[in-house]
Each structure stands twice: as C-alpha cells, then as structure tokens.
Design an enzyme around this catalytic site. Structure first.
Site, PDB file in Angstrom:
ATOM      1  NE  ARG A   1      66.392  26.270  45.079  1.00 17.30           N
ATOM      2  CZ  ARG A   1      66.362  25.552  46.194  1.00 17.30           C
ATOM      3  NH1 ARG A   1      67.414  24.869  46.567  1.00 17.30           N
ATOM      4  NH2 ARG A   1      65.287  25.523  46.946  1.00 17.30           N
TER       5      ARG A   1
ATOM      6  N   GLY B   1      71.107  16.076  64.118  1.00 14.43           N
ATOM      7  CA  GLY B   1      70.177  16.801  63.252  1.00 14.43           C
ATOM      8  C   GLY B   1      69.139  15.807  62.765  1.00 14.43           C
TER       9      GLY B   1
ATOM     10  CB  SER C   1      60.375  31.645  50.578  1.00 14.26           C
ATOM     11  OG  SER C   1      59.762  30.741  49.700  1.00 14.26           O
TER      12      SER C   1
ATOM     13  CD  GLU D   1      73.892  20.201  53.758  1.00 15.07           C
ATOM     14  OE1 GLU D   1      72.949  20.445  54.535  1.00 15.07           O
ATOM     15  OE2 GLU D   1      74.555  21.079  53.180  1.00 15.07           O
TER      16      GLU D   1
ATOM     17  CG  HIS E   1      68.228  29.736  47.855  1.00  8.87           C
ATOM     18  ND1 HIS E   1      67.434  30.814  47.601  1.00  8.87           N
ATOM     19  CD2 HIS E   1      67.400  28.695  48.088  1.00  8.87           C
ATOM     20  CE1 HIS E   1      66.165  30.435  47.696  1.00  8.87           C
ATOM     21  NE2 HIS E   1      66.118  29.153  47.981  1.00  8.87           N
TER      22      HIS E   1
ATOM     23  N   GLY F   1      76.273  13.609  65.579  1.00 12.90           N
ATOM     24  CA  GLY F   1      75.323  14.516  64.937  1.00 12.90           C
ATOM     25  C   GLY F   1      73.907  14.110  65.281  1.00 12.90           C
TER      26      GLY F   1
HETATM   27  C1  LIG Z   1      68.105  28.279  55.345  1.00  7.69           C
HETATM   28  C2  LIG Z   1      67.940  26.864  54.870  1.00  7.69           C
HETATM   29  C3  LIG Z   1      66.719  26.398  54.438  1.00  7.69           C
HETATM   30  C4  LIG Z   1      66.575  25.085  54.009  1.00  7.69           C
HETATM   31  N1  LIG Z   1      65.352  24.673  53.584  1.00  7.69           N
HETATM   32  C5  LIG Z   1      65.200  23.396  53.174  1.00  7.69           C
HETATM   33  C6  LIG Z   1      63.917  22.928  52.753  1.00  7.69           C
HETATM   34  O1  LIG Z   1      62.935  23.684  52.731  1.00  7.69           O
HETATM   35  N2  LIG Z   1      63.794  21.641  52.379  1.00  7.69           N
HETATM   36  C7  LIG Z   1      64.846  20.783  52.400  1.00  7.69           C
HETATM   37  O2  LIG Z   1      64.658  19.625  52.064  1.00  7.69           O
HETATM   38  N3  LIG Z   1      66.072  21.197  52.800  1.00  7.69           N
HETATM   39  C8  LIG Z   1      66.270  22.474  53.182  1.00  7.69           C
HETATM   40  N4  LIG Z   1      67.518  22.887  53.580  1.00  7.69           N
HETATM   41  C9  LIG Z   1      68.609  21.912  53.685  1.00  7.69           C
HETATM   42  C10 LIG Z   1      68.458  21.053  54.953  1.00  7.69           C
HETATM   43  O3  LIG Z   1      67.980  21.838  56.005  1.00  7.69           O
HETATM   44  C11 LIG Z   1      69.757  20.393  55.415  1.00  7.69           C
HETATM   45  O4  LIG Z   1      70.421  19.847  54.343  1.00  7.69           O
HETATM   46  C12 LIG Z   1      69.482  19.270  56.409  1.00  7.69           C
HETATM   47  O5  LIG Z   1      68.663  19.722  57.444  1.00  7.69           O
HETATM   48  C13 LIG Z   1      70.757  18.689  56.975  1.00  7.69           C
HETATM   49  O6  LIG Z   1      70.448  17.753  58.005  1.00  7.69           O
HETATM   50  P1  LIG Z   1      71.575  16.864  58.682  1.00  7.69           P
HETATM   51  O7  LIG Z   1      70.907  16.035  59.712  1.00  7.69           O
HETATM   52  O8  LIG Z   1      72.339  16.163  57.627  1.00  7.69           O
HETATM   53  O9  LIG Z   1      72.584  17.885  59.346  1.00  7.69           O
HETATM   54  P2  LIG Z   1      72.396  19.044  60.458  1.00  7.69           P
HETATM   55  O10 LIG Z   1      70.997  19.360  60.737  1.00  7.69           O
HETATM   56  O11 LIG Z   1      73.302  20.144  60.024  1.00  7.69           O
HETATM   57  O12 LIG Z   1      72.970  18.411  61.773  1.00  7.69           O
HETATM   58  C14 LIG Z   1      74.329  18.232  62.006  1.00  7.69           C
HETATM   59  C15 LIG Z   1      74.503  17.677  63.404  1.00  7.69           C
HETATM   60  O13 LIG Z   1      75.838  17.252  63.561  1.00  7.69           O
HETATM   61  C16 LIG Z   1      76.384  17.769  64.746  1.00  7.69           C
HETATM   62  N5  LIG Z   1      77.826  17.858  64.517  1.00  7.69           N
HETATM   63  C17 LIG Z   1      78.471  18.340  63.436  1.00  7.69           C
HETATM   64  N6  LIG Z   1      79.803  18.191  63.574  1.00  7.69           N
HETATM   65  C18 LIG Z   1      80.007  17.596  64.768  1.00  7.69           C
HETATM   66  C19 LIG Z   1      81.154  17.183  65.479  1.00  7.69           C
HETATM   67  N7  LIG Z   1      82.379  17.341  64.996  1.00  7.69           N
HETATM   68  N8  LIG Z   1      80.990  16.626  66.703  1.00  7.69           N
HETATM   69  C20 LIG Z   1      79.738  16.449  67.230  1.00  7.69           C
HETATM   70  N9  LIG Z   1      78.614  16.822  66.581  1.00  7.69           N
HETATM   71  C21 LIG Z   1      78.748  17.384  65.378  1.00  7.69           C
HETATM   72  C22 LIG Z   1      75.647  19.049  65.005  1.00  7.69           C
HETATM   73  O14 LIG Z   1      75.680  19.363  66.372  1.00  7.69           O
HETATM   74  C23 LIG Z   1      74.238  18.655  64.539  1.00  7.69           C
HETATM   75  O15 LIG Z   1      73.595  17.957  65.566  1.00  7.69           O
HETATM   76  C24 LIG Z   1      67.677  24.207  54.002  1.00  7.69           C
HETATM   77  C25 LIG Z   1      68.921  24.676  54.425  1.00  7.69           C
HETATM   78  C26 LIG Z   1      69.068  25.997  54.818  1.00  7.69           C
HETATM   79  C27 LIG Z   1      70.424  26.496  55.153  1.00  7.69           C
END
Ligand SMILES: Cc1cc2nc3c(=O)[nH]c(=O)nc-3n(C[C@H](O)[C@H](O)[C@H](O)COP(=O)(O)OP(=O)(O)OC[C@H]3O[C@@H](n4cnc5c(N)ncnc54)[C@H](O)[C@@H]3O)c2cc1C
Ligand code: SF4
Ligand code: FES
Lengths: 279, 641
Positions: B333, B45, B287, B428, B269, B43
C-alpha cells in the site's frame, strides 16, 4: 503556538494539482422541509440551488446549500448522514415523494446529481411515519427499530463458550439467504414507503437472518414472537402493498415477510405448548 | 509536566504462555460482586459494543455512550475486505506464530511483541464467537467457511462476508449489546457525545456528556471508563472514514493527562476514487483486489489532453511495473501510494483535475474476457460508475491514494489501560498492536479481540481492590467544573459570529495536513505546517461562524468542537513526524530513504513508542519513550524490487 499566516485561506497548497476543467452544472429549485423541533409545525422553504456540479452526491449538494444559507445568516438544514457509502443507514430523506429518491437500490448518500436535470424542482422531506417522530428539519428518530432488535434479535452466546466455527457446516444457499437478509442497513425507507407505516420488511429481514441459520434455531420461536409483538407495539400493520421492497436500498424481498409470518404463527403454537408444559 | 514512567506491564517468559499466565495472575472480581462496579464504555463500534456486551454479560453495571442514533451506525459498519484469524482452515501453513510474525513485520517493527502475540492467539476465538452469533461469513459449497488471501498475505486467513464484513461483524456485536440492554445490565445512551474525562486525585472518576438532541450537559461517574471511540483520519478532512469520525473523546482524555502515542502513524490506501471538486465531502475506497487485474499508468507527457484510449502504448508510463519489475502493480500500500503522488506532483496526473492515475483493465479484458472480469469485480465497477458516471469496462478507472486508518492513539499498557488509572482505550482509538503500519483485515480483528477477549478480563485487576468503594459523586466540584467548561466552550463558538463555516476551516486544515504531513514528509514541510496550523487555528477561533443555539440539535456546533480538537491533534502529529527522523511503515520522511527510494528505518535511535503528554503552557507536547525490544521477530529491511 505562535506564527503568522503565510497563505490566504482557500488557496490550494503547494503540491495540490490545479483544476483544468470544471464539471457540468445544473440549476435546481429545492423545496425543503424546515422544522425547528418536534413541537414546531414545520413548513416548506424554497431555495435556489444554482451551479450544482453533476459530480456531487445529493448530500454534497445539501452541504453546498448549507454553506450558502450560513453565508446569508440562515441556519443550515439538519439531516442525518455518516458513511456516505450506502452502508450505515444514517441517511434518509423523501426526495420527490420517494424514500432515498428516484434511483433504485440506492441510498440517498449514493444518489448523484447527474440523475437530475437542469431546471428541475426537487422536494425534500423527512421520512414520514408516526413511529419516526421528526427531531429537526430532515432528521427523524428511528429508535423504535432498536426496541425490536432488543426484544430478540440475537443469538445467545457468551465469548469463550462458542464451539469451533467449522463444527456446524452451513449449506451455502442457506448462508447466502441469511446474508441477503442481514444486509439490511436499518434505514427505515421501508417504513416511510408503507402507506400504513409498517416495519414488517425490517423486522422480517432481522428475523430471516437468524431464523435461517442453524445457530439461530434454539431461540427461533421465542425470538420471532418477541420481535413481532414489539414491532406491533410501535408500527402499523402490513397489508401487503409491497412498496417497502421497492424503496429498500438493499433490495430485500418481501418473501422474508412471508417467512416471518409463517414462523410467527408457529411460534404462537410452539411457545404456548412449551409454556403449558411448565410446572 | 512531571516525568512519567511508561510501564507496559508486558509479561515476560515464553511468548506463547504470556497471556495465559497473565490472565492467571490478574486479580478477579467474584461474580456476585461484579454488579457493585460501574463501568462506562464510550463508543459502540466493534470494540465498544463487544466490550459493553461482554462486561454486561459478566454482571458489571455498564453505561454505554455513542453520538450515533444507534450502535449499528458506527464507522466499523463500512469495513469491506475482511477479518484475519490464524485458523489455518486451508491448511496452507498458517499459524498463530505466523500471524504474529506477519503483524510485527508488517508494522515495520514498531509494535509490542507481547500484545501482537496475544492478538494472534485470540483471533481464532473471535471467529468462533462471531459464527456462533450468526455472522453470515462466506462459505464454500461444502458448507465450511471460505477464506481469502488479502493485502499481499502469503496465506489465506481472511474471513469475509461479501464486501460487507464490517457490517456483519458490527451487527453481531450490536445484537449482543442489544440483548444486554434488554436485560438491563447495559444502559445505552445514544446521540450522547462525551466531551470530557473527569479525573479526581489522579484516578478516573467519570465523563461529561452532551445530549445532542436537547443540548443538556450531564455528568456520569463510574469506577472505570473505557474509550472505544475510533480513529482520527478525518484530521485530513478528506479520508475514507465516515463523516462523523473524530478524535474528541481521546483528545479530551489526552488533555486530562492520557498520553497520545505515535500520532504520526497513519495509513494511506492506494486505491480510492479521486475527489471531483472542492465540495467533495469524503473519499470512497475501491477494494485493493482491483490491483490484481488492473494496470496502473499515466501519460508520459504531462500536457497530454487525449482520452486514455487515444494514447498509444509507447506514450504511457506503467511506472510501478517499470520501477518494481517483480511486484509490479502489487507492491504494498505505502509504496503504491507514494509513487502515485510522485507522478501526480510531476504534473502527469489524469482526469479533469489531474489528480489521479489510471487503473486500466483493458489488457485483462482481452486476456480473461469480459465475463471473468465482470464476475470478479462487478459490484466494484458498479459502485465506481455510480459515483463517477464512467464505465470501467470502457475507460480506465481513475484512482488516487487517500487517508484510511490511524495506527497512533492513546497509549495503553498490556491491560489496555492508559496512564490514567481507571481509564482504558480499545480499538482504533488506542495505539497498540499495529506498530507503524496495519495489515489489511487486522483492524476488525483487533477491535473484537480487545472487546470480547482482552479488556473484560484485564479490567478486573484494577477494579478488584476497590470493592465497596463508591464512585466519586457527580456533584463533586471536578464534575461541575468540567460541565461548566463544556458549556463555556459552546457559548464561545456561538459567540464568535465570524465569517467562515466550521467546514471551511476543517477543509483548510486538511489541506495543510495532506500537503505536509501526508504520504511524504520533509523537515521543511513539517516546519511549515507547524507554522501554518497555529495561524489557521487562531483564525478559526476569531472567525468561525456557528449559528443557532446549544439547546437543540446543532450539527455545526458539534463539528466546531471536533475541529477544534483536530487543530491541536494536527499540530502534535506534525511534531511527532518531525521528531521521528526515520521512515517506518506509514511514516515516510523523504530525508530517510534507501538509494532505491524505500523507507529507511533507524532502529538504533527510534525503536520506541513515542508517547506525548499534553502541555498546557505552550501546546507543544512532551515526549515520553517506551523502548521496544524484539526477542522473536528480528528487524529486517523490506524490498519489493
Ligand atoms: C472504508 C474502510 C474500510 C475498512 N475495511 C477494513 C477491513 O476490511 N478490515 C479491517 O480489519 N479493517 C478495515 N477498516 C478499518 C476498521 O473498519 C476500523 O479501524 C474499525 O472498524 C474501528 O472500530 P472501532 O470500534 O475502534 O471504532 P468505530 O467503529 O469508529 O466506532 C467508534 C464509536 O465511538 C463513538 N464515539 C466516538 N467519539 C465519541 C464521543 N466523543 N462520544 C460518544 N461516542 C463517541 C461512535 O459513535 C462509535 O460508536 C476499514 C476502514 C475504512 C474507513
Ligand atoms: S429492510 Fe431495506 S428499507 Fe427497510 S430498513 Fe432494511 S435496508 Fe432499509
Ligand atoms: S450516509 Fe450511510 S447509508 Fe447513507
């Protein structure tokens, strides 16, 4: 896990509101580029897209076509997409010859079918550029963009070593200009739109974002030279057609290209002078 | 399954000293030895990219994997609102302690105090790091950073970059990662999906990955594996998550023994655009700030077919203003969401599918004038019009709640390690920090806290004693067996040759989840879901249709594996929701509400983390409990009347 099905597939659930209205639909003829893999020559196939709701997005329309193809035992069309909100830069597509389709400042995933009219023929192709080889159908490989960023698209700072964030005030106009450049979603429409397949708008957006900020000054010229040189290794040369900014879903201006060119010229001087001083 | 003791490794002592003392007590790997350790990060992200970049920068040998074509596409890119930090730049009384307190309370007293305090502590470093990296946060005219108040917070602690905060933070983390890739400390594998975790003698040995372009299945070994693979909101099919978000990496680790904590905690939401037809593929978030100037209502008469402007004031029900006179349209919410569901279920929904409620700006337009409203919400109004074809200046917006975020995830201790030694989880994907409900703008904070500031230090504690030990070689039988299982599973999907697409089953699963394990849950409904999910799962295995082969790009095949895991997860979520006989945060059990219809917690019986083990024999999970104690934030009941 054992239990019997007590609800036929497709029937809406208990608390699901029942539809009382069907949205307006249109019929289209699609000519879609199908190509099994990088070595396949590829060809257009024609599909009838009937009963398409105007409320669908372009990609949802393709989802529907894919469901129908599957029902006819034909392989679904492969295309890149993810956020469907115009921010991840995954979606692409040439729609009637225009990257991301006819709507300005709109990525394909945000294009809706109400922008098309009944009976229209719609030609759907992948982004075409030598540096974006076709992977399958409408999916292309845009990884050359990553090589440009890897070459210098960063400001070196190790976690824990940064000074307090408010120590360096950044004038609002400067911060705003950097932000506008940083809004690039890395979709590659600029390259697809360019008759030379140049990546100058993308690279300029990346460089502009960092070179404008005070934090980006220390590596400014090293960054510019490395990124531009890498860009030239992969992409064609810019001859100022300006098609790129027309196609850009984020409306990034070619003024950033001018800024990049200026910094590139200076980098040649600065970096050389720096090198000549080395023992 | 043998009994597992859940040791949170939470330090004791005064809360403000715990992280400092812990950092001092963990074992260190000396700089020259770091390159002798291989670490896999799955991952890229916010959480994964920041961790991979930091670990690479420290000198470890890192391999990073993502199924995306580049790290910049991760779902984090879509976050709009902002990121919290206890900087107190506005001098409005914010502090680390207040952010800590708000987070524990907002999570309805279901999070670990030590973790939350650490999160609040490192929040300030995140902002410094991001600004130094060039993240163009919004600024005031004096050039200093601007902040706003978000999601009902009493202080302005949210940093933002227009409506694109997630994008800018992810580009920052991605640039740091790109630098390490260039230096050769991180080997980046794109379009590579992790499909299994390999555990040898109770310790993490590596992962099995499928190349999404060639279909090739390969093994990768390492001293430690970090899963930063995002949330599982897409189990509901329709959500605000990106289309490809899935639970597979976490779930396959779960099947190998990693406990899955609080799966039933998810966040809805309240302000999303309702779906327009059965082919709707995702829901778009509008928003929350819109509720500041929009009034929410439905017609009194469910059979009213008139347009919004034809319905006189006296025949409208402004139900939030009626039920919650002091908070009105600004209730939290979960309260706003549940009330929308109640009126729509009562048949009062509006719009072509009767599946929304009005968010009406007409009184604000009269009060503030068109220009002010335009300045505040222009980009949102434009986005709304692009999607629906309706102009919110003329007709009220139609909104409805949608699944947004999942608080549950892999159980981790204070070091972010799962119960499988050497397997970590961040962002997450893990369950930590937010309890039963997440505050707005806190997910970005947690992802970056984990990746930049926590994991790179805690991981040394596990690695240090293994100096000079080689990772398990990838020709070990455990790797070979896992590879074979992945190939077999794909061959099975291709071999079914059934009638329905993968998406069809996903959509149907989503409906069950939404109806019975969504905003409001009941014992009867959950039992119904627990009967329907296995039946549908059986149909899926018997009747799914996946064309093509597994030696080239095959998007249906990729989705088949993900939906398979969603079936199993969906079942566990219902089980967890059924067992938790209380309402807390995002988990609302209709049987457990106050006379006013508010969530009623049961601290005496449910003040614990519910961590489930995977049980191969019957697919029912086995529950393990990590008791929670609150030394600093004393549990209280919420009220918004
Ligand atoms: C529309 C929206 C708006 C939001 N706004 C906000 C906000 O304003 N403020 C806030 O704090 N939070 C917000 N959130 C929540 C927040 O964006 C997410 O919780 C956060 O970005 C998650 O980050 P992460 O790095 O954990 O996962 P992600 O960004 O989901 O990254 C997951 C990564 O894992 C990889 N991956 C997954 N499974 C596999 C696999 N099996 N093999 C290889 N790679 C894999 C993917 O390719 C990706 O690179 C929002 C969410 C949404 C949906
Ligand atoms: S500059 Fe515009 S068109 Fe080019 S990659 Fe960036 S967003 Fe896409
Ligand atoms: S799918 Fe993300 S920008 Fe279009």
């Amino acid at each position: 896990m054992t239990a019997t099905m007590n609800r036929p597939l497709g029937e809406p659930g208990a608390s699901r509101p029942k539809p009382v209205h069907v949205s307006k639909t249109i019929n289209l003829t699609l000519k879609v580029w199908r190509q099994k893999g990088p070595k396949d020559t590829g060809r257009f196939e024609t599909y009838k897209a009937e009963g398409i709701s105007e409320d669908m997005s372009f990609l949802e329309m393709l989802d529907v076509i894919n469901e129908r193809l599957l029902a006819e035992n034909k392989e679904p069309i492969t295309f890149d997409h993810d956020c469907r909100e115009g921010i991840c830069g995954s979606c692409s597509l040439m729609i009637n010859g225009i990257p991301h389709g006819p709507e300005t400042a709109t990525a394909t995933c945000q294009l809706h079918m109400r922008k098309f009219h009944d009976g229209q023929e719609v030609v759907v192709e992948p982004f075409r550029a030598t540096s974006f080889p076709i992977v399958k159908d409408l999916m292309v490989d845009r990884s050359a963009f990553d090589r440009i960023v890897e070459a210098g698209g960063y400001i070196t700072v190790f976690p824990g070593s940064a000074p307090d964030a408010n120590l360096i005030p950044v004038p609002k106009p400067v911060a705003d200009a950097a932000f506008i450049a940083a809004a690039c979603i890395g979709c590659g429409a600029c390259v697809a739109a360019c008759p030379n397949g140049a990546a100058n708008l993308f690279t300029a957006a990346k460089i502009g974002h960092m070179n404008l900020l005070p934090q980006g000054q220390a590596e400014r010229y090293a960054r510019t030279e490395a990124m531009v040189d890498t860009m030239e290794k992969f992409f064609g040369s810019c001859t100022n057609h300006g098609e790129c900014q027309e196609a850009c879903p984020k409306e990034i201006s070619i003024d950033y290209i001018a800024l990049m060119n200026k910094d590139y010229l200076r980098s040649k001087l600065k970096n050389r002078r720096y090198l000549s001083r080395k023992p | 399954m043998s009994d597992i003791t859940l040791d949170s490794k939470s330090p004791s002592g005064p809360i403000q000293d715990r992280w400092t003392n812990h950092k001092f007590s963990v074992k260190l790997v000396n700089p020259a030895n770091k390159r002798k350790f291989d670490i896999i990060v799955v991952g890229t992200g916010l959480a994964g990219a920041s961790a991979a970049a930091t670990l690479g920068g420290l000198g470890y040998n890192v391999k990073a994997f993502t199924f995306h074509d580049t790290p910049r596409r991760a779902h984090s890119i879509a976050a709009q609102g902002g990121i919290n930090a206890a900087k107190n730049y506005h001098g409005d009384g914010d502090s680390i302690y207040r952010l800590f307190y708000d987070t524990v309370k907002g999570g309805d007293y279901r999070a670990r105090e030590s973790n939350v305090y650490r999160l609040a502590q490192v929040s300030v470093d995140i902002i410094d790091q991001c600004v130094a990296q060039g993240v163009p946060f919004a600024r005031e005219y004096g050039g200093l950073l601007d902040n706003r108040s978000f999601g009902g917070a009493q202080v302005s602690r949210t940093f933002y970059a227009a409506g694109q905060t997630g994008q800018q933070l992810l580009l920052g983390a991605y640039s740091a990662l790109a630098q390490q890739v260039h230096k050769g400390t991180v080997e980046l594998h794109t379009r590579s999906e992790m499909l299994d975790l390999v555990v040898v003698d109770g310790q993490t040995a590596g992962i099995v990955v499928r190349d999404l372009i060639t279909g090739e299945v390969t093994s990768h070994s390492a001293h430690a594996v970090v899963l930063a693979t995002g949330g599982y909101g897409n189990v509901f099919y329709l959500s605000t998550n990106a289309m490809a978000c899935n639970v597979t990496a976490a779930w396959r680790a779960h099947r190998r023994g990693a406990l899955f904590a609080n799966p039933c905690y998810m966040q809805i939401h309240p302000t999303c655009i309702p779906s327009s037809d059965d082919f709707q593929s995702k829901l778009t978030l509008m928003s929350e700030s819109l509720r500041n100037d929009g009034r929410i209502w439905v017609p009194n008469n469910p059979d009213d077919t008139r347009g919004a402007d034809q319905i006189p004031e006296g025949e409208r029900d402004y139900y939030l203003e009626r039920k919650y006179p002091s908070f009105g349209n600004l209730v939290p919410r979960d309260v706003a969401s549940r009330n929308a569901k109640t009126v729509v279920d009562a048949g009062k929904g509006i719009g072509p599918l009767k599946n929304g409620v009005y968010l009406d700006f007409s009184s604000s337009l009269l009060r503030l004038g068109r220009d002010v409203v335009k300045e505040r919400y222009d980009n949102l109004f434009e986005m709304y019009e692009r999607i629906t074809g309706e102009d919110p200046f003329k007709t009220p917006m139609r909104i409805y709640p949608a699944v947004h975020y999942t608080m549950g995830g892999l159980w981790v201790d204070y070091n972010l390690m799962t119960n499988i030694p050497g397997c970590y989880s961040m962002g997450e994907a893990n369950f930590s920090d937010h309890g039963a409900n997440r505050l707005g703008a806190s997910a970005l904070m947690q992802g970056l806290a984990d990746g930049y500031f926590v994991l790179p230090y805690t991981i040394g504690d596990y690695l240090a004693p293994q100096l000079n030990q080689k990772p398990v070689p990838t020709d070990h039988p455990a790797f070979k067996a896992a590879e074979a299982a992945v190939r077999d599973q794909n061959a099975r999907y291709l071999g079914v040759k059934g009638k329905y697409s993968v998406d069809h089953f996903h959509r149907e699963l989503g409906k069950i989840m939404w109806d019975y394990c969504g905003m409001e849950r009941t014992e009867a409904g959950l039992n119904k879901a627990l009967a329907e999910i296995p039946a549908l799962y059986t149909e899926f295995k018997k009747d799914v249709k996946v064309l093509g082969d597994d030696q080239s790009v095959n998007q249906s095949l990729e989705r088949a594996g993900r939906v398979d895991d969603f079936f199993q997860l969906g079942y566990l979520m219902c089980q967890d929701a059924l067992h938790r006989e209380e309402s807390c945060g995002g988990h609302f059990r209709a049987e457990h509400q106050t006379d006013d219809g508010e969530a009623q917690r049961d601290d005496e019986n449910f003040s614990y983390v519910g961590a489930w083990g995977f049980n191969h024999a019957v697919a029912d999970g086995t529950l393990h409990k990590e008791p929670l104690s609150f030394e600093y934030c004393k549990p209280s009941q919420r009220s918004y009347k």
